[in-house]
Scaffold this motif. Structure first.
Motif, PDB file in Angstrom:
ATOM      1  N   GLN A 591       0.841  -1.211   0.000  1.00  0.00           N
ATOM      2  CA  GLN A 591       0.000   0.000   0.000  1.00  0.00           C
ATOM      3  C   GLN A 591       0.869   1.250   0.000  1.00  0.00           C
ATOM      4  O   GLN A 591       0.604   2.202  -0.747  1.00  0.00           O
ATOM      5  CB  GLN A 591      -0.916  -0.018   1.218  1.00  0.00           C
ATOM      6  N   TRP A 592       1.889   1.245   0.855  1.00  0.00           N
ATOM      7  CA  TRP A 592       2.835   2.371   0.857  1.00  0.00           C
ATOM      8  C   TRP A 592       3.370   2.609  -0.556  1.00  0.00           C
ATOM      9  O   TRP A 592       3.416   3.735  -1.046  1.00  0.00           O
ATOM     10  CB  TRP A 592       4.039   2.053   1.761  1.00  0.00           C
ATOM     11  N   LEU A 595       0.775   4.069  -3.032  1.00  0.00           N
ATOM     12  CA  LEU A 595       0.501   5.497  -2.780  1.00  0.00           C
ATOM     13  C   LEU A 595       1.693   6.353  -3.191  1.00  0.00           C
ATOM     14  O   LEU A 595       1.534   7.429  -3.796  1.00  0.00           O
ATOM     15  CB  LEU A 595       0.179   5.722  -1.295  1.00  0.00           C
ATOM     16  N   ILE A 598       1.700   6.745  -6.955  1.00  0.00           N
ATOM     17  CA  ILE A 598       0.694   7.714  -7.422  1.00  0.00           C
ATOM     18  C   ILE A 598       1.210   9.137  -7.218  1.00  0.00           C
ATOM     19  O   ILE A 598       1.189   9.969  -8.140  1.00  0.00           O
ATOM     20  CB  ILE A 598      -0.642   7.523  -6.672  1.00  0.00           C
ATOM     21  N   ALA A 599       1.700   9.397  -6.002  1.00  0.00           N
ATOM     22  CA  ALA A 599       2.150  10.760  -5.703  1.00  0.00           C
ATOM     23  C   ALA A 599       3.315  11.149  -6.603  1.00  0.00           C
ATOM     24  O   ALA A 599       3.345  12.256  -7.168  1.00  0.00           O
ATOM     25  CB  ALA A 599       2.542  10.860  -4.232  1.00  0.00           C
ATOM     26  N   ILE A 628      -5.397   0.580  -6.109  1.00  0.00           N
ATOM     27  CA  ILE A 628      -6.143   0.935  -4.891  1.00  0.00           C
ATOM     28  C   ILE A 628      -7.526   0.297  -4.918  1.00  0.00           C
ATOM     29  O   ILE A 628      -7.991  -0.284  -3.933  1.00  0.00           O
ATOM     30  CB  ILE A 628      -6.302   2.478  -4.791  1.00  0.00           C
TER      31      ILE A 628
ATOM     32  N   MET B   1      -4.344   4.087   6.798  1.00  0.00           N
ATOM     33  CA  MET B   1      -4.415   4.044   5.337  1.00  0.00           C
ATOM     34  C   MET B   1      -5.286   5.163   4.786  1.00  0.00           C
ATOM     35  O   MET B   1      -4.934   5.819   3.825  1.00  0.00           O
ATOM     36  CB  MET B   1      -4.990   2.681   4.906  1.00  0.00           C
ATOM     37  N   LEU B   4      -3.403   8.364   4.773  1.00  0.00           N
ATOM     38  CA  LEU B   4      -2.383   8.407   3.719  1.00  0.00           C
ATOM     39  C   LEU B   4      -3.037   8.620   2.349  1.00  0.00           C
ATOM     40  O   LEU B   4      -2.532   9.373   1.514  1.00  0.00           O
ATOM     41  CB  LEU B   4      -1.579   7.112   3.713  1.00  0.00           C
ATOM     42  N   LEU B   5      -4.155   7.946   2.141  1.00  0.00           N
ATOM     43  CA  LEU B   5      -4.851   8.116   0.863  1.00  0.00           C
ATOM     44  C   LEU B   5      -5.342   9.563   0.724  1.00  0.00           C
ATOM     45  O   LEU B   5      -5.288  10.158  -0.357  1.00  0.00           O
ATOM     46  CB  LEU B   5      -6.030   7.139   0.778  1.00  0.00           C
ATOM     47  N   THR B   8      -2.501  11.557  -0.367  1.00  0.00           N
ATOM     48  CA  THR B   8      -2.227  11.314  -1.786  1.00  0.00           C
ATOM     49  C   THR B   8      -3.206  12.098  -2.657  1.00  0.00           C
ATOM     50  O   THR B   8      -2.826  12.677  -3.683  1.00  0.00           O
ATOM     51  CB  THR B   8      -2.360   9.807  -2.082  1.00  0.00           C
ATOM     52  N   VAL B  11      -2.068  15.555  -2.941  1.00  0.00           N
ATOM     53  CA  VAL B  11      -0.969  15.719  -3.908  1.00  0.00           C
ATOM     54  C   VAL B  11      -1.520  15.716  -5.332  1.00  0.00           C
ATOM     55  O   VAL B  11      -1.152  16.550  -6.173  1.00  0.00           O
ATOM     56  CB  VAL B  11       0.076  14.597  -3.711  1.00  0.00           C
ATOM     57  N   LEU B  12      -2.430  14.759  -5.594  1.00  0.00           N
ATOM     58  CA  LEU B  12      -3.034  14.674  -6.934  1.00  0.00           C
ATOM     59  C   LEU B  12      -3.758  15.972  -7.287  1.00  0.00           C
ATOM     60  O   LEU B  12      -3.618  16.508  -8.393  1.00  0.00           O
ATOM     61  CB  LEU B  12      -4.034  13.525  -6.985  1.00  0.00           C
ATOM     62  N   SER B  15      -1.307  18.857  -7.900  1.00  0.00           N
ATOM     63  CA  SER B  15      -0.629  18.713  -9.190  1.00  0.00           C
ATOM     64  C   SER B  15      -1.576  19.060 -10.336  1.00  0.00           C
ATOM     65  O   SER B  15      -1.213  19.755 -11.285  1.00  0.00           O
ATOM     66  CB  SER B  15      -0.140  17.272  -9.375  1.00  0.00           C
ATOM     67  N   LEU B  41     -11.053   9.085  -6.530  1.00  0.00           N
ATOM     68  CA  LEU B  41     -10.544   8.623  -5.231  1.00  0.00           C
ATOM     69  C   LEU B  41     -11.312   9.271  -4.086  1.00  0.00           C
ATOM     70  O   LEU B  41     -11.550   8.632  -3.053  1.00  0.00           O
ATOM     71  CB  LEU B  41      -9.047   8.925  -5.111  1.00  0.00           C
ATOM     72  N   PHE B  44     -14.481   7.404  -3.725  1.00  0.00           N
ATOM     73  CA  PHE B  44     -14.224   6.056  -3.219  1.00  0.00           C
ATOM     74  C   PHE B  44     -13.904   6.080  -1.728  1.00  0.00           C
ATOM     75  O   PHE B  44     -14.456   5.319  -0.943  1.00  0.00           O
ATOM     76  CB  PHE B  44     -13.063   5.453  -4.021  1.00  0.00           C
TER      77      PHE B  44
END
Lengths: 776, 157
Positions: A591-592, A595, A598-599, A628, B1, B4-5, B8, B11-12, B15, B41, B44
């Motif tokens: 998972q790390w 992610l 993706i980043a 994911i 998790m 963290l998602l 992410t 960040v998406l 960007s 995402l 989701f």
């Protein structure tokens, strides 16, 4: 002037002409029949229009509205009869009639309205009809400018008035005039009184052309003469005065009301009288005297005593009679001689005796000479002025004295000078006007005489009931020609003396006024142009500011607004919640990795200046997202995501080959402002996401689908069941969107003018088709 | 998790916004692709994450046995992916067509509908770069056939 158009053979304007004469005549007789009844008791009739908003088409019939209605229809008959001859052969005459009838209906609706909102609607109808009529000679740039100026000035005033009406209706709890007028004491003590008053005055002063909004009225004389006589003298411009009179029981009687009206009215009256002496075109002279009359009426309604209201109502009738007659008269002279210049005209009495008679009757009334009704009007104005207390008495009396002296002079200029002495050379040989054009001015002139000789009729049926309606309580109204020797009579005699002296020297006065005006830097008309230019410049400036036509700016504004609005809401509503409880344990290394991929893919796509690197990085992001979905129990979504991602990468890569290279990063450079917006947007997204995750999860919908999926739709894959059964319409909509996108893309690529279809061209079209296929 | 998602996603989003603020429409396009992924995402994740339990009903059962993943956001994301793809395909065609017609991928130079009244920046040296600019206002654009020749793009392609 009126002769230079191709003529159409119509007798009296044909069918439209006869219709336009018959309509006001019939209405006039109808209203005349109501007079005895209304003189005793005012009536309210009406039908509901928009009941939910309290807007009705109620009709308020009282002395004021009936007097106005009779002036509108009576002078309307004279004017339409006159125009049928004056303009009947004009190719656009039916259009003229349509405008004129529109105006008449609007004006009647305005004065008869029993509801503020319907009054406003009719108010605007008269504004628009006035615009169309002033601009009737649409080929002339001057006409168009004057029409637009009148529309903008009165239209702006109208909108301000609407605001005032809404405030007033809210305060009074009703838009019905009857209910508003009965709450005068409450309204005058209300904290919003001054606001309401100022808004109403803005509407009334623009419509009735009070200084400093007066400049549109003389320009409005670009309209055909019958229009000037009808709209811009006898009726429409009095709508503002009518409104003031109508609202007097509700808003009148305060210090603010008194001083606003008497000051603006007085200044307008004297300023306009002086300006009228300055003119050489007789129509312009008359235009300015109309301003004087409007100022006088405003002043007396403001003065507010019973005598003042009576004088105002009397002068209203007096002025309409003589001014309409004079305008129509100068139209005949213009028609017959081809000029309206006072310096050129002379000795017309022999060639045009009936015109001269009409002019004489009207002008004597205007000058306030007995036994005409104009004399009574002037006497009562002096009495009303002298009857006021304190400084008000001096102000009003002085103003009215000055204005009356100059009216005497003007009467000489417009109706004495052109007719006396030797016949002068004019563009056309002078000849008498035809009867339809003479009838109106003669009848109106005769009425000025009859009402002067028998003022009792006027007092009982018109001035009395009208004064009652405006003043709010019944008092005896007694009009008379001879009131004995008193101060008013002395003032009258002084007026004649001063007027006569000034008339003897009026040409010298005019020359001096011309010099003063040329030396003066105050020019309202030019000021208007500057205001308009400023407005246009402001519009251009704000368009440049907001609508730059630059995609980058638009996007920046959209994202920045989004960030600020959502961020502010987030902070104000305590979106941060109870903080973040973070558990890093239990996260699988895969998972790390996903992610991180993706980043990094997103960042790489942002910073690279190679197209292919960017496409590959985007592919990494897309595949990462698919992973994911796989990890968190969404196999269907993951499959679709993978398919689409592959397709996207292939398509984008294909098209990229035919597009130019990306500029080297240094060319566009690091955009700090944009980076700040992007960073704020990203941080906010994360924060909102965290806040969402902290709210209690509501599974009701999901539970429903889980329970209903098999028993109701016989499907074991709940996601599929939702898509094709429970939310099938949404899926259908989605397919439609895809089809539209495909058709659009196809049209873009194939229908390109100049773009030669090559084999490569067709690929993006296939993209869209493939996309459709993928979904089905 | 989840946290963290969420990071992410941030960040998406950042960007994609930065890319969409670029004046180059190709970069804008990349930003659009990223934005689409980020939005999916978001949907989701809002429906919570459940590992290893797809929303399926076992044979013979009337409802899922035990806790399964939230089916609703999955359905929404499925729809969103396809619509996002339709949007992307159309935008891609639009970018391509724009380049063929105007000879530029710089949105600053796409002034056909809203010409800049006063020349404020020096236009692209290529005459096809700014066909919307009135010839009279710009001495470098005296060749008025600039507006009618779409060949500039092809020449460079």
């Amino acid at each position: 002037m009126a002769d230079d158009y191709p003529k159409v053979d119509r007798v009296m304007g044909g069918a439209s002409g006869w219709f336009s004469i018959a309509l006001p005549a019939v209405l006039f007789l109808y209203f005349l029949g109501l007079v005895p009844q209304i003189a005793e008791t005012p009536q309210v009739r009406g039908i509901e229009w928009v009941p939910s908003l309290g807007i009705g088409l109620s009709v308020l019939l009282d002395g004021l509205s009936l007097t106005f209605a009779l002036l509108i229809t009576g002078i309307g008959t004279a004017v339409t009869l006159y125009s049928a001859r004056y303009l009947g052969q004009h190719p656009d005459y039916p259009r003229f009639v349509a405008y004129l009838m529109l105006f008449m209906v609007g004006m009647l609706g305005l004065v008869l309205a029993g509801n503020l909102i319907s009054l406003f609607v009719f108010w605007e109808v008269t504004t628009i009809a006035s615009y169309l009529l002033i601009g009737f000679n649409a080929d002339s740039a001057k006409s168009r400018r004057s029409a637009l100026q009148a529309l903008l000035v009165t239209g702006t005033g109208g909108l301000i008035l609407l605001a005032g009406m809404i405030v007033l209706g809210t305060v009074a709890g009703s838009f019905e005039l009857v209910e508003i007028l009965s709450q005068g004491e409450m309204l005058r003590d209300h904290p919003w009184y001054l606001a309401i008053l100022l808004l109403f005055l803005a509407g009334a002063f623009t419509k009735s052309a009070q200084v400093p909004f007066h400049f549109w009225l003389p320009n409005a004389m670009a309209a055909p003469t019958p229009v000037s006589a009808y709209l811009h003298s006898a009726t429409m411009v009095k709508a503002g005065v009518f409104l003031l009179a109508r609202m007097n029981p509700a808003l009148g009687g305060t210090e603010a009301w008194f001083w606003m009206l008497t000051l603006f009215g007085g200044v307008t009256a004297v300023f306009a009288s002086v300006m009228s002496l300055r003119q050489t075109d007789i129509k312009q002279v008359l235009a300015y005297t109309t301003l004087m009359a409007l100022g006088t009426l405003t002043m007396f309604i403001g003065a507010g005593t019973h005598y003042a209201i009576m004088a105002a109502m009397l002068f209203l009738v007096v002025h309409s009679l003589y001014k309409a007659a004079l305008f129509l008269m100068i139209g005949i002279v213009d028609h017959a001689t081809g000029t309206r210049e006072t310096g050129v005209l002379g000795g017309l009495a022999k060639a045009m005796p009936l015109t001269g008679l009409a002019a004489a009757l009207a002008a004597v009334s205007m000058a306030g000479i007995p036994p005409m009704v104009g004399f009574i009007g002037k006497e009562f104005m002096y009495k009303a002025g002298l009857g006021l207390g304190g400084f008000g008495a001096i102000w009003v009396t002085v103003m009215i004295f000055a204005a009356s002296v100059m009216m005497f002079v003007v009467a000489g200029i417009v109706a004495w000078k052109p007719f006396r002495g030797e016949l002068r050379q004019t563009p056309h040989a002078a000849h008498e006007g035809p009867w339809p054009m003479l009838a109106g001015p003669l009848v109106l002139g005769a009425l000025s005489l009859i009402f002067g000789l028998f003022p009792g009729i006027l007092a009982h049926y018109f001035v009395g009931p009208a004064t009652h309606a405006v003043f709010g309580e019944v008092r005896e109204v007694h009009l008379y020609l001879w009131g004995g020797i008193n101060m008013a009579l002395v003032l009258s005699l002084l007026t004649f003396l001063a007027g006569w002296l000034m008339y003897r020297r009026h040409e010298a006065i005019r020359d001096r006024l011309t010099r003063i005006e040329e030396g003066s830097r105050v020019n309202f008309d030019a000021g208007w142009d500057r205001v308009l230019d400023g407005l246009k410049a402001l519009a251009a400036w704000q368009t440049r500011l907001i609508q730059t036509g630059n995609l980058q700016t638009y996007m920046a504004v959209i994202f920045a607004s989004f960030t600020i609005l959502v961020g502010a809401t987030f902070l104000l509503r305590g979106g941060m919640g109870s903080g973040i409880n973070y558990q890093a344990d239990g996260i699988h290394p895969i998972q790390w990795t996903v992610l991180a991929l993706i980043a990094m893919g997103a960042i790489l796509a942002t910073i690279t200046s190679s197209r292919m690197t960017a496409v590959a990085a985007l592919g990494v992001v897309g595949i990462g997202v698919a992973l994911i979905f796989i990890m968190f129990s969404a196999p269907d979504v993951a499959i679709t995501q993978l398919l689409v991602e592959v397709l996207v990468v292939v398509l984008v890569a294909l098209v990229m080959l035919r597009l130019p290279h990306l500029p080297v990063r240094s060319a566009s450079g690091f955009r700090a402002g944009h980076a700040a917006i992007a960073a704020a947007f990203g941080i906010l997204s994360t924060l909102v996401m965290i806040a969402v995750l902290q709210t209690p999860f509501d599974r009701r919908l999901t539970d429903f689908f889980e329970i209903a999926s098999w028993p109701e739709a016989h499907g074991r894959n709940i996601v599929n069941v939702i898509l094709v059964d429970f939310r099938a319409t949404d899926t259908f909509g989605e397919i439609v969107v895809v089809v539209i996108a495909a058709v659009g893309a196809y049209a873009l690529l194939r229908g390109a003018p100049g773009a030669r279809p090559t084999p490569e061209d067709e690929e993006p079209a296939q993209v869209a088709a493939a996309d459709k296929g993928e979904k089905v | 998790m989840e946290l963290l998602l969420a990071l992410t996603i941030g960040v998406l989003m950042a960007s994609s916004v930065y890319l969409m603020l670029d004046r180059n429409v190709i970069r804008f396009l990349f930003g659009l692709i990223l934005l689409s992924n980020a939005a999916n995402l978001v949907i989701f994740l809002s429906g919570r994450l459940t590992a290893g339990a797809p929303p399926l009903i076992d044979e013979g059962a009337y409802a899922p046995t035990g806790v399964v993943a939230n089916a609703l956001p999955q359905a929404l994301v499925l729809t969103a992916i396809v619509i996002g793809f339709g949007l992307l395909a159309f935008t891609l065609a639009l970018v391509y067509r724009t380049y063929r017609s105007l000879g530029t991928v710089n949105s600053d130079e796409m002034r056909l509908a809203e010409p800049v009244s006063a020349p404020r920046t020096t236009p692209h040296p290529d005459p096809t770069a700014a066909p919307g600019t009135p010839p009279a206002s710009d001495p470098t654009l005296d060749k008025t056939d600039a507006t009618t020749t779409p060949t500039g793009g092809e020449a460079r392609a």
